[in-house]
Design a protein around this motif. Sequence first.
Motif, PDB file in Angstrom:
ATOM      1  N   ARG A  95     -20.033  18.479 101.436  1.00 44.95           N
ATOM      2  CA  ARG A  95     -19.736  17.270 100.681  1.00 44.95           C
ATOM      3  C   ARG A  95     -19.529  17.715  99.244  1.00 44.95           C
ATOM      4  O   ARG A  95     -20.389  18.359  98.656  1.00 44.95           O
ATOM      5  CB  ARG A  95     -20.877  16.282 100.778  1.00 44.95           C
ATOM      6  N   GLN A 105     -17.459  11.805 101.851  1.00 38.64           N
ATOM      7  CA  GLN A 105     -17.354  12.174 103.245  1.00 38.64           C
ATOM      8  C   GLN A 105     -17.585  13.662 103.402  1.00 38.64           C
ATOM      9  O   GLN A 105     -17.493  14.439 102.451  1.00 38.64           O
ATOM     10  CB  GLN A 105     -15.968  11.820 103.815  1.00 38.64           C
TER      11      GLN A 105
ATOM     12  N   SER B  31     -23.708   2.710 103.308  1.00 41.44           N
ATOM     13  CA  SER B  31     -22.451   3.444 103.538  1.00 41.44           C
ATOM     14  C   SER B  31     -22.279   3.745 105.011  1.00 41.44           C
ATOM     15  O   SER B  31     -23.213   4.162 105.685  1.00 41.44           O
ATOM     16  CB  SER B  31     -22.448   4.761 102.765  1.00 41.44           C
ATOM     17  N   TYR B  33     -19.469   5.815 107.607  1.00 46.36           N
ATOM     18  CA  TYR B  33     -18.360   6.754 107.700  1.00 46.36           C
ATOM     19  C   TYR B  33     -17.879   6.802 109.151  1.00 46.36           C
ATOM     20  O   TYR B  33     -18.688   6.777 110.080  1.00 46.36           O
ATOM     21  CB  TYR B  33     -18.803   8.165 107.295  1.00 46.36           C
ATOM     22  N   TYR B  35     -15.558   9.178 111.809  1.00 46.89           N
ATOM     23  CA  TYR B  35     -14.956  10.485 112.050  1.00 46.89           C
ATOM     24  C   TYR B  35     -14.343  10.494 113.442  1.00 46.89           C
ATOM     25  O   TYR B  35     -14.857   9.858 114.373  1.00 46.89           O
ATOM     26  CB  TYR B  35     -15.996  11.602 111.971  1.00 46.89           C
ATOM     27  N   PHE B  45     -12.439  13.411 109.081  1.00 45.76           N
ATOM     28  CA  PHE B  45     -12.841  12.197 108.390  1.00 45.76           C
ATOM     29  C   PHE B  45     -11.763  11.125 108.494  1.00 45.76           C
ATOM     30  O   PHE B  45     -10.583  11.394 108.244  1.00 45.76           O
ATOM     31  CB  PHE B  45     -13.134  12.510 106.923  1.00 45.76           C
ATOM     32  N   TRP B  48     -14.365   5.652 104.967  1.00 47.31           N
ATOM     33  CA  TRP B  48     -15.692   5.493 104.371  1.00 47.31           C
ATOM     34  C   TRP B  48     -15.775   4.086 103.784  1.00 47.31           C
ATOM     35  O   TRP B  48     -14.917   3.695 103.000  1.00 47.31           O
ATOM     36  CB  TRP B  48     -15.941   6.552 103.304  1.00 47.31           C
ATOM     37  N   ARG B  57     -10.177   7.116 102.554  1.00 52.72           N
ATOM     38  CA  ARG B  57      -9.703   7.289 103.905  1.00 52.72           C
ATOM     39  C   ARG B  57      -9.116   8.678 104.065  1.00 52.72           C
ATOM     40  O   ARG B  57      -8.618   9.280 103.100  1.00 52.72           O
ATOM     41  CB  ARG B  57      -8.707   6.217 104.314  1.00 52.72           C
ATOM     42  N   GLN B 104     -26.310  12.278 106.063  1.00 56.30           N
ATOM     43  CA  GLN B 104     -25.563  11.354 106.913  1.00 56.30           C
ATOM     44  C   GLN B 104     -26.129  11.457 108.315  1.00 56.30           C
ATOM     45  O   GLN B 104     -26.237  12.546 108.875  1.00 56.30           O
ATOM     46  CB  GLN B 104     -24.074  11.688 106.917  1.00 56.30           C
TER      47      GLN B 104
END
Lengths: 118, 115
Positions: A95, A105, B31, B33, B35, B45, B48, B57, B104
């Motif tokens: 990240r 992300q 948040s 995300y 994938y 990815f 988000w 994006r 995450q």
Amino acid sequence: AQKITQTQPGMFVQEKEAVTLDCTYDTSDQSYGLFWYKQPSSGEMIFLIYQGSYDEQNATEGRYSLNFQKARKSANLVISASQLGDSAMYFCAMREGRELGSARQLTFGSGTQLTVLP
Amino acid sequence: EAGVTQSPTHLIKTRGQQATLRCSPISGHTSVYWYQQALGLGLQFLLWYDEGEERNRGNFPPRFSGRQFPNYSSELNVNALELEDSALYLCASSSDRGRKSYEQYFGPGTRLTVT
């Protein structure tokens, strides 16, 4: 250019031995984070360990340690005392940036399939 | 503490149809995300969301879209499905605040098959 490179598509290790999974990264940011995830055949992604670019010590989490060499831009995962349950795909991820508004992300490498042999 | 949940587990669609995938983040995480993991490949990815807004994006066509609801759950919509959309779609959530804001946590994924 690849941002995360994992050069070992597959690795084998004997049970109870240590194994190192390689990861190199490319970024121009000064502030970034590096992650390792484990993905068993069931598909879920399991967070293993995190290393911040400003962290002075290598991260450790139980049997997992991250060998962080900033100048070489490498963040290798070391698994000690391998167990049969460690057999899985392992992904290195990054990240970039920590500033407010920066992208959050993760960018993933292509993964290393680790097989632990009895 | 409940983890990230995703539904459905499996989804089979035909080419040209639309698919809707759902994700509920860990309580307190704002948040989400998305994938995509095509067979044998790493994660790419997609999108988000944070606080109800699309923040970023990935390099995917506009037929991949989504939204985040006031309770922070999220939907991923894929329109005009193509065969190459077949993949495992993983959702992750993070708090982006506090000491471990970088972590995450991933859900179990939705396996989308397009025939």
